[in-house]
Enzyme design. Structure first.
Site, mmCIF file in Angstrom:
data_model
loop_
_atom_site.group_PDB
_atom_site.id
_atom_site.type_symbol
_atom_site.label_atom_id
_atom_site.label_comp_id
_atom_site.label_asym_id
_atom_site.label_seq_id
_atom_site.Cartn_x
_atom_site.Cartn_y
_atom_site.Cartn_z
ATOM 1 N NE ARG A 237 -4.282 -1.318 -0.042
ATOM 2 C CZ ARG A 237 -4.420 -2.350 -0.859
ATOM 3 N NH1 ARG A 237 -3.418 -2.721 -1.633
ATOM 4 N NH2 ARG A 237 -5.570 -3.017 -0.911
ATOM 5 C CD GLU A 266 -2.593 3.518 -5.548
ATOM 6 O OE1 GLU A 266 -3.640 2.899 -5.835
ATOM 7 O OE2 GLU A 266 -1.589 2.963 -5.051
ATOM 8 C CG HIS A 285 -2.861 -0.572 -7.065
ATOM 9 N ND1 HIS A 285 -3.276 0.122 -5.966
ATOM 10 C CD2 HIS A 285 -2.753 -1.870 -6.653
ATOM 11 C CE1 HIS A 285 -3.433 -0.694 -4.936
ATOM 12 N NE2 HIS A 285 -3.127 -1.921 -5.327
#
Length: 324
Positions: A237, A266, A285
């Site tokens: 993360r 993000e 991601h």
């Protein structure tokens, strides 16, 4: 009468049909306040919630008094207020097993791409800069036989250790909340404290969930203790890392490079300094982003929700204690 659920992420047709055989589905685009207001009656009646990448907090739960189970199409659940769910006896289901191998593949890809400068040199070729035999300024770093440090030895950590040990003959160091005999026996992994790991590893790979304890776990102090030749990988993360400290460490040459699949914000802002650094491989991601794995995650999440609504919680539950 079928229980009602809110679906806030699109599903493949066959999975949607499977869901609709057992529950009444209301599809919504997101969980924003204006959407909740627009579909107020559906939210008020819903006993189940299914989707991903949206915030589920006490404010939303107040609009869903009949909610019994929430199922996320992800392994991470840091966007859920678990305490608020517990207070209302709402089960939280996730998909911790189906993405293990795919995420480990992604991490190994980041290791290789960053060490061998794959993105940087490919861009040079596309720009027409390959006009003669390449010299040292195009060279990368070996991966094989280098020391891999894994921070977070869960399922994904074990899968990464397997690839490193058997595929690349890499000594493996790891740091985790507890010892993992399987990692030590199968991959000759050595448990050590975090300070030792960052000082000795050639590749430092973070595979941690975001919690109060892990927020900004990696900052200026950790980067300062790493080898100047070390490469940093984050696939857990984003907020586990102090991104400003990472940028500074890269700019000052405290570490050699970074491979990043996750970020503090993000999508990554277009003005992020990370995007202008040739020694950074930044991907959006993509840890579990293959067609096969994303389908399997969605299928698992559907099954998880149906099981929870039927009182058949056997696995994949974050808070099984609320089931009684």
């Amino acid at each position: 009468m079928k229980p009602s659920i809110i679906l806030y992420k699109a599903l493949p047709d066959d999975l949607l049909h499977r869901l609709e055989e057992h529950v009444t589905v209301t599809q919504v685009p997101n969980l924003r306040p204006e959407t909740v207001e627009q579909y107020a009656q559906a939210f008020a009646n819903a006993e189940g919630l299914l989707g991903s990448s949206q915030t589920v907090d006490s404010a939303l739960l107040e609009k869903m008094p009949r909610l019994r189970a929430a199922s996320t199409i992800s392994v991470g659940y840091d966007n859920f207020d678990v305490e608020a769910l517990n207070a209302r006896n709402v089960l939280l289901m996730h998909t911790p097993t189906v993405l293990t191998e795919t995420v480990a593949d992604t991490i190994m890809a980041l290791v290789l791409a960053t060490a061998r400068r794959v993105v940087d040199v490919a861009e040079r070729v596309k720009a027409g800069q390959w006009t003669k035999s390449i010299g040292p300024d195009w060279f990368g770093t070996d991966v094989h036989h280098k020391t891999l440090g894994i921070v977070g030895m869960g399922r994904i950590g074990l899968a990464l250790a397997q690839r490193a040990h058997f595929g690349f003959s890499m000594p493996v160091l790891y740091n985790a909340r507890r010892r993992h005999p399987e990692a030590e026996e199968r991959f000759n992994a050595r448990y050590c404290d975090l300070d030792t790991l960052v000082q000795e590893a050639d590749f430092v790979c973070l595979i941690l969930p975001l919690t109060d304890e892990t927020h900004h776990l990696f900052g200026a102090e950790q980067f300062a203790h790493m080898k100047r030749s070390a490469i940093f990988i984050n696939a857990g993360r984003g907020p586990v890392v102090d991104e400003k400290a990472l940028v500074t460490a890269l700019q000052n040459g405290e570490i050699q490079a970074a491979g990043l699949d996750v970020f503090e914000q993000e999508p990554l802002p277009v003005d992020s300094p990370l995007l202008s650094m040739h020694n950074v491989v930044a991907v959006p991601h993509i840890g579990s982003a293959t067609h096969e794995t994303r389908y399997n995650m969605a299928a698992c999440a559907v099954d998880n929700l149906l099981d929870a609504l039927q009182g058949k919680v056997r696995k994949n539950c974050v808070n099984p204690q609320v089931a009684g």
